[in-house]
Design a protein around this motif. Structure first.
Motif, PDB file in Angstrom:
ATOM      1  N   LYS A  15       0.815  -1.215   0.000  1.00 30.26           N
ATOM      2  CA  LYS A  15       0.000   0.000   0.000  1.00 30.26           C
ATOM      3  C   LYS A  15       0.849   1.265   0.000  1.00 30.26           C
ATOM      4  CE  LYS A  15      -4.098  -1.913   2.280  1.00 30.26           C
ATOM      5  NZ  LYS A  15      -4.952  -1.840   3.499  1.00 30.26           N
ATOM      6  N   ASP A  16       2.014   1.245   0.639  1.00 30.96           N
ATOM      7  CA  ASP A  16       2.847   2.444   0.731  1.00 30.96           C
ATOM      8  C   ASP A  16       3.730   2.663  -0.494  1.00 30.96           C
ATOM      9  OD1 ASP A  16       4.738   0.493   1.010  1.00 30.96           O
ATOM     10  OD2 ASP A  16       5.339   1.009   3.049  1.00 30.96           O
ATOM     11  N   GLY A  17       3.549   1.833  -1.525  1.00 26.60           N
ATOM     12  CA  GLY A  17       4.306   2.001  -2.757  1.00 26.60           C
ATOM     13  C   GLY A  17       5.565   1.163  -2.836  1.00 26.60           C
ATOM     14  N   ARG A  18       6.002   0.599  -1.695  1.00 27.11           N
ATOM     15  CA  ARG A  18       7.165  -0.289  -1.738  1.00 27.11           C
ATOM     16  C   ARG A  18       6.771  -1.623  -2.368  1.00 27.11           C
ATOM     17  NH1 ARG A  18       9.327  -1.061   4.145  1.00 27.11           N
ATOM     18  NH2 ARG A  18       7.080  -1.342   4.477  1.00 27.11           N
ATOM     19  N   MET A  19       7.774  -2.425  -2.661  1.00 27.25           N
ATOM     20  CA  MET A  19       7.534  -3.762  -3.202  1.00 27.25           C
ATOM     21  C   MET A  19       8.144  -4.802  -2.270  1.00 27.25           C
ATOM     22  SD  MET A  19       8.299  -2.844  -7.204  1.00 27.25           S
ATOM     23  CE  MET A  19       9.360  -1.457  -6.795  1.00 27.25           C
ATOM     24  N   PHE A  20       7.364  -5.828  -1.994  1.00 24.35           N
ATOM     25  CA  PHE A  20       7.830  -6.928  -1.149  1.00 24.35           C
ATOM     26  C   PHE A  20       8.474  -7.979  -2.049  1.00 24.35           C
ATOM     27  CE2 PHE A  20       7.097 -10.866   1.344  1.00 24.35           C
ATOM     28  CZ  PHE A  20       7.781 -10.508   2.498  1.00 24.35           C
ATOM     29  N   VAL A  21       9.736  -8.292  -1.764  1.00 22.33           N
ATOM     30  CA  VAL A  21      10.521  -9.172  -2.638  1.00 22.33           C
ATOM     31  C   VAL A  21      11.121 -10.302  -1.813  1.00 22.33           C
ATOM     32  CG1 VAL A  21      12.344  -9.273  -4.378  1.00 22.33           C
ATOM     33  CG2 VAL A  21      11.150  -7.123  -3.957  1.00 22.33           C
ATOM     34  N   CYS A  22      11.034 -11.507  -2.334  1.00 23.35           N
ATOM     35  CA  CYS A  22      11.672 -12.660  -1.685  1.00 23.35           C
ATOM     36  C   CYS A  22      12.464 -13.441  -2.725  1.00 23.35           C
ATOM     37  CB  CYS A  22      10.652 -13.590  -1.033  1.00 23.35           C
ATOM     38  SG  CYS A  22       9.662 -12.847   0.275  1.00 23.35           S
ATOM     39  N   GLY A  23      13.584 -14.029  -2.280  1.00 21.77           N
ATOM     40  CA  GLY A  23      14.404 -14.859  -3.149  1.00 21.77           C
ATOM     41  C   GLY A  23      14.797 -16.153  -2.471  1.00 21.77           C
ATOM     42  N   THR A  24      15.180 -17.137  -3.265  1.00 20.57           N
ATOM     43  CA  THR A  24      15.557 -18.445  -2.712  1.00 20.57           C
ATOM     44  C   THR A  24      16.865 -18.372  -1.932  1.00 20.57           C
ATOM     45  OG1 THR A  24      16.672 -19.031  -4.780  1.00 20.57           O
ATOM     46  CG2 THR A  24      14.358 -19.677  -4.546  1.00 20.57           C
ATOM     47  N   ASN A  25      17.746 -17.431  -2.278  1.00 16.00           N
ATOM     48  CA  ASN A  25      18.919 -17.103  -1.467  1.00 16.00           C
ATOM     49  C   ASN A  25      19.766 -18.314  -1.117  1.00 16.00           C
ATOM     50  OD1 ASN A  25      20.349 -14.920  -0.220  1.00 16.00           O
ATOM     51  ND2 ASN A  25      19.652 -15.641   1.781  1.00 16.00           N
ATOM     52  N   ALA A  26      20.145 -19.099  -2.137  1.00 14.88           N
ATOM     53  CA  ALA A  26      20.995 -20.283  -1.936  1.00 14.88           C
ATOM     54  C   ALA A  26      20.389 -21.256  -0.930  1.00 14.88           C
ATOM     55  CB  ALA A  26      22.400 -19.874  -1.510  1.00 14.88           C
ATOM     56  N   PHE A  27      19.124 -21.599  -1.163  1.00 15.12           N
ATOM     57  CA  PHE A  27      18.377 -22.540  -0.315  1.00 15.12           C
ATOM     58  C   PHE A  27      18.236 -22.033   1.129  1.00 15.12           C
ATOM     59  CE2 PHE A  27      18.223 -25.491  -3.714  1.00 15.12           C
ATOM     60  CZ  PHE A  27      17.291 -26.460  -3.368  1.00 15.12           C
ATOM     61  N   ASP A  28      18.192 -20.725   1.297  1.00 14.50           N
ATOM     62  CA  ASP A  28      17.929 -20.117   2.603  1.00 14.50           C
ATOM     63  C   ASP A  28      17.091 -18.867   2.355  1.00 14.50           C
ATOM     64  OD1 ASP A  28      17.933 -19.488   5.279  1.00 14.50           O
ATOM     65  OD2 ASP A  28      19.925 -18.561   5.236  1.00 14.50           O
ATOM     66  N   PRO A  29      15.779 -19.035   2.029  1.00 17.92           N
ATOM     67  CA  PRO A  29      14.960 -17.928   1.525  1.00 17.92           C
ATOM     68  C   PRO A  29      14.944 -16.707   2.438  1.00 17.92           C
ATOM     69  CG  PRO A  29      13.608 -19.823   2.147  1.00 17.92           C
ATOM     70  CD  PRO A  29      15.005 -20.286   2.146  1.00 17.92           C
ATOM     71  N   GLU A  30      14.989 -15.554   1.782  1.00 11.38           N
ATOM     72  CA  GLU A  30      15.018 -14.283   2.501  1.00 11.38           C
ATOM     73  C   GLU A  30      14.143 -13.276   1.763  1.00 11.38           C
ATOM     74  OE1 GLU A  30      18.378 -10.922   3.482  1.00 11.38           O
ATOM     75  OE2 GLU A  30      18.915 -13.030   3.859  1.00 11.38           O
ATOM     76  N   CYS A  31      13.563 -12.336   2.525  1.00  9.46           N
ATOM     77  CA  CYS A  31      12.685 -11.322   1.945  1.00  9.46           C
ATOM     78  C   CYS A  31      13.195  -9.926   2.279  1.00  9.46           C
ATOM     79  CB  CYS A  31      11.249 -11.493   2.452  1.00  9.46           C
ATOM     80  SG  CYS A  31      10.505 -13.097   2.048  1.00  9.46           S
ATOM     81  N   ASP A  32      12.785  -8.963   1.460  1.00 10.24           N
ATOM     82  CA  ASP A  32      13.208  -7.584   1.655  1.00 10.24           C
ATOM     83  C   ASP A  32      12.153  -6.670   1.035  1.00 10.24           C
ATOM     84  OD1 ASP A  32      14.697  -5.355   2.314  1.00 10.24           O
ATOM     85  OD2 ASP A  32      16.573  -6.145   1.485  1.00 10.24           O
ATOM     86  N   TYR A  33      12.386  -5.356   1.163  1.00 10.93           N
ATOM     87  CA  TYR A  33      11.483  -4.353   0.612  1.00 10.93           C
ATOM     88  C   TYR A  33      12.255  -3.523  -0.412  1.00 10.93           C
ATOM     89  CZ  TYR A  33       8.582  -5.733   4.517  1.00 10.93           C
ATOM     90  OH  TYR A  33       7.841  -6.470   5.404  1.00 10.93           O
ATOM     91  N   LEU A  34      11.605  -3.283  -1.550  1.00  6.43           N
ATOM     92  CA  LEU A  34      12.256  -2.614  -2.670  1.00  6.43           C
ATOM     93  C   LEU A  34      11.534  -1.301  -2.974  1.00  6.43           C
ATOM     94  CD1 LEU A  34      14.424  -2.983  -4.956  1.00  6.43           C
ATOM     95  CD2 LEU A  34      12.624  -4.066  -6.312  1.00  6.43           C
ATOM     96  N   ARG A  35      12.313  -0.256  -3.228  1.00  8.05           N
ATOM     97  CA  ARG A  35      11.753   1.053  -3.549  1.00  8.05           C
ATOM     98  C   ARG A  35      12.249   1.509  -4.926  1.00  8.05           C
ATOM     99  NH1 ARG A  35      10.364   3.732   1.504  1.00  8.05           N
ATOM    100  NH2 ARG A  35      11.070   2.472   3.283  1.00  8.05           N
ATOM    101  N   TYR A  36      11.369   2.236  -5.618  1.00  8.10           N
ATOM    102  CA  TYR A  36      11.771   2.896  -6.872  1.00  8.10           C
ATOM    103  C   TYR A  36      11.604   4.392  -6.680  1.00  8.10           C
ATOM    104  CZ  TYR A  36      11.995   4.286 -11.762  1.00  8.10           C
ATOM    105  OH  TYR A  36      12.359   4.882 -12.946  1.00  8.10           O
ATOM    106  N   LYS A  37      12.719   5.109  -6.715  1.00  4.91           N
ATOM    107  CA  LYS A  37      12.686   6.551  -6.480  1.00  4.91           C
ATOM    108  C   LYS A  37      13.827   7.206  -7.254  1.00  4.91           C
ATOM    109  CE  LYS A  37      12.347   9.950  -2.729  1.00  4.91           C
ATOM    110  NZ  LYS A  37      12.390  10.138  -1.245  1.00  4.91           N
ATOM    111  N   ASN A  38      13.484   8.314  -7.904  1.00  3.22           N
ATOM    112  CA  ASN A  38      14.471   9.082  -8.675  1.00  3.22           C
ATOM    113  C   ASN A  38      15.194   8.212  -9.708  1.00  3.22           C
ATOM    114  OD1 ASN A  38      13.880  11.391  -7.120  1.00  3.22           O
ATOM    115  ND2 ASN A  38      15.375  10.792  -5.557  1.00  3.22           N
ATOM    116  N   GLY A  39      14.431   7.305 -10.317  1.00  5.92           N
ATOM    117  CA  GLY A  39      15.001   6.474 -11.374  1.00  5.92           C
ATOM    118  C   GLY A  39      15.911   5.370 -10.894  1.00  5.92           C
TER     119      GLY A  39
END
Length: 722
Positions: free
Chosen positions: A116-140
């Motif tokens: 809702k706040d415009g960020r993106m929730f991102v998760c990756g397999t991370n070498a068989f140790d899954p991890e998540c983070d938040y991604l922002r798009y700002k100023n290109g």
């Protein structure tokens, strides 16, 4: 019936099935850079996660160890990118656990959702140790928050394992595996309050998760119902008596506001129910398994009018069919809200049989969301549900009735490249009717475009998007741009809903029966309906090409050769649904040793004076409105006795190396005869086919020996062949 005739019948069975399946696309468009806008970067692979950010005019693309922000109108234009790579230490730990450092011990982006706040929730397999983070798009630029959030239960460990996820009001619903081995499948909601499925085979048994969708069933609900999240998957069935594992397609449902139980089912779903979803394909004995689904809704209508389109493939390697079935959301909901349950019944000491439950059903109804009926009993949340209701749904999450497709049969059955993904768009044609156009991706990197016209399945075209051919892993559609985006291992592609310019004539445009396209008589070209204010010629249900004005005649091409010479008259077919007809001086030609008719040419061998004259190639295509013929090529052929040139083959547009020589034909026929002889000899040797004298003896010794061909197998009752 003679054994050879039986063999002939068997050869014809696949042809009969192909005709029944109506699986031939009208046009096949080979790979060309003009087919689609492309994106890909050297050293990056697995472009299989996409997020539309139409508010930012971006397509956010997740790949292996990278996320890209691409311009939504032209994905070849990269706006930004950011790497998310694993460390050497993580690679080493992954490798020590027995995984491949070059393929598995990388970070594959698997979860990508807007918040809702415009960020993106991102998760990756991370070498068989899954991890998540938040991604922002700002100023290109794309930047990570580097939150380092645990991804277990949200993102798969294995980059090649199927999974499903959806974000609803910043709540992540995810279906994946909870552990490194992939042996603990779960459906979870991460917040508010972590909640998951039971680790019981009656809940999930070796599932292959496919997709998830959210339905706003609380809107204007007379029952005061809750929103639902639906999960589509395949799993090993518990309810069938089989020696081998039988996989069945499923749809499961949970309530958005489920908080789990107070004592029974603590932090577990109290609303998890599942049932079978059928897609009957040519009376197949084994159920086809679901590979992808797409929710189509007209947001002007209630949610009950939404339709689920799903693709299915066989679980056996003996078939290469794929199918599309469509389901009404009201039918799916009805099975869960009104259907009977299945219950396990012990048989002997070590076997359990699942049968329809016929006893008393607790109140509130097991698996139901909190609604007005529950509130009248003083129950306002799942934590207040009685243990009797909770124990019932814990032991009996499986419904008895299966969900059947609309009209009881598939919309499309096709032999060939396996279907992988599907999206559906609705378009209003020139006749004022609205049609669902299906865009179906395949394992060979092609995109099918198909429409169902009153029960008639029509495949408009098949376009090759990726070269070399490779599975398309994701397909999404933007209502803002009217563009389709597809991802594969090597890159991403962008295509429009229609490429009307591929039809060069009015007849071709009308017979294409594309609801997006019509013929503009003023500009004399096939154009998008939405881009023109004029009345265009279109006939999607009938394919009535007689509506077209009379086309300008094709100008004849003059050709000549010497007596005994050879000519090749080219005639490219405009579609796979046409038959080619050649005429010489207005007389229909048939195949002969000297005048050989090929799909795209006529070859005249050992020319004589009688071969002189006017040759026309006509493309004949049949639709519901009738048969339409179009002159594709016109030649004026003369045989010149004074021509002292070479006797080689004269071709209009193709070199000599493309032609078919008599020697080539003779060699091909000889090779075919040798192959058939060897095949028959092998069948005689293996006794799959009896020797003729043995068959004759058997026929004379018993008048009751009847030959039966059933399900592709030939046998003789009381006789020789079994």
């Amino acid at each position: 019936m003679h054994p050879l005739r039986s063999l002939g019948v068997l050869w014809l069975l696949p042809v009969a099935l192909m005709l029944k399946e109506n699986c031939v696309p009208r046009k096949s468009v080979p790979y060309h850079s003009n087919n689609a806008l492309q994106f890909g970067e050297q050293g990056v692979s697995n472009y299989s996660t996409m997020l539309l950010r139409e508010d930012l005019d971006l397509l956010v693309l997740g790949a292996r160890e990278a996320v890209f922000a691409l311009h939504l109108s032209n994905i070849s234009n990269k706006q930004a990118s950011v790497k998310w790579e694993v460390t050497p230490t993580q690679v080493k730990e992954c490798e020590n656990k027995g995984k491949d450092r070059e393929t598995e011990c990388k970070n594959y982006i698997r979860i990508l959702h807007k918040m809702k706040d415009g960020r993106m929730f991102v998760c990756g397999t991370n070498a068989f140790d899954p991890e998540c983070d938040y991604l922002r798009y700002k100023n290109g630029e794309l930047t990570f928050d580097k939150a380092g959030e645990d991804g277990k239960g949200k993102c798969p460990f294995d980059p090649f394992q199927r999974y499903a996820s959806i974000m609803v009001d910043d709540d992540l619903f995810s279906a994946t595996s909870m552990n490194f081995l992939g042996s603990e499948p779960i459906l979870t909601r991460s917040s508010p309050g972590y909640i998951r499925t039971e680790f019981k085979t009656s809940w999930l048994q070796e599932p292959n998760f496919v997709s998830m969708t959210w339905m706003p069933e609380s809107e204007q609900s007379k029952e005061g119902d809750d929103d639902k999240v639906y999960l589509f998957f395949s799993e090993t069935a518990v309810e069938f008596d089989c020696y081998n594992k039988l996989v069945v397609p499923r749809v499961a449902r949970v309530c958005k506001g489920d908080l789990g139980g107070q004592r029974t089912l603590q932090k577990k779903w109290t609303s998890f129910l599942k049932t079978r979803i059928n897609c009957p394909v040519l009376n197949s004995k084994l159920p086809y398994v679901i590979q992808d689904s797409y929710l189509w809704c007209d947001f002007k209508l209630p949610w009950q009018n939404c339709i689920i389109f799903a693709i299915f493939t066989p679980q056996s390697d003996l078939s290469d069919l794929s199918a599309v079935c469509a389901y009404s959301m009201s039918d799916i909901s009805k099975v869960f809200s009104e259907g009977n349950y299945k219950t396990p019944v012990p048989v002997g000491t070590s076997f359990v049989k699942w049968v329809m439950y016929s006893g008393e059903v607790p109140v509130p109804r097991p698996g139901a969301c909190i609604n007005n009926e529950a509130r009248k009993l003083g129950i306002t949340q799942s934590l207040e549900l009685p243990d009797r209701t909770l124990q019932f749904v814990k032991d009996k999450p499986l419904m008895d009735q299966a969900v059947e497709p609309i009209e009881g049969e598939p919309l499309l059955i096709r032999r060939g490249a396996t279907f992988t993904r599907i999206i559906v768009n609705q378009v209003q044609a020139a006749d004022g009717q609205k049609y669902h156009v299906m865009f179906i991706a395949t394992e060979e990197g092609t995109m099918l475009k198909a429409v169902n016209y009153d029960g008639e399945m029509f495949i408009i075209e098949e376009v090759q998007l990726f070269q070399p051919p490779q599975p398309i892993k994701i397909v999404i559609f933007s209502n803002v741009t009217g563009q389709i985006y597809a991802g594969s291992d090597s890159g991403a592609a962008q295509i429009p809903l229609a490429s009307c310019e591929r039809s060069s004539s009015c007849v071709d445009c009308v017979l294409a029966r594309d609801p997006y396209c019509g013929w503009d008589t003023t500009d004399e070209k096939c154009v998008l309906l939405s881009s023109s204010q004029r009345e265009l010629i279109q006939s999607v249900t009938q394919g009535n090409a007689s509506l077209c004005p009379v086309a300008d005649p094709v100008q004849p091409v003059s050709l000549s050769t010497r007596p005994g010479g050879e000519l090749k008259l080219s005639c490219p077919s405009p579609s796979h649904l046409t038959n080619v007809r050649w005429e010489q001086n207005n007389n229909v030609l048939t195949f002969s040793p000297r005048q050989q008719i090929l799909p795209d040419a006529l070859i005249i061998l050992n020319a004589t004076i009688s071969d002189s004259g006017r040759y026309r190639c006509l493309s004949v295509e049949r639709s519901k409105a009738g048969e339409f013929s179009t002159t594709v090529a016109d030649y004026q052929v003369s045989i010149d006795p004074t021509d002292t040139g070479n006797k080689g083959l004269t071709s209009v547009s193709q070199p000599l190396t493309d032609s078919l020589s008599i020697a080539g034909l003779q060699a091909a026929v000889a090779l075919l005869v040798i192959s058939l002889t060897a095949l028959l000899a092998w069948n005689f040797y293996k006794k799959h086919i009896p020797l003729p004298w043995k068959c004759w003896t058997a026929q004379n010794s018993s008048s009751d020996n009847n030959h039966v061909v059933e399900a592709g197998h030939s046998f003789i009752q009381k006789g020789v062949i079994t």
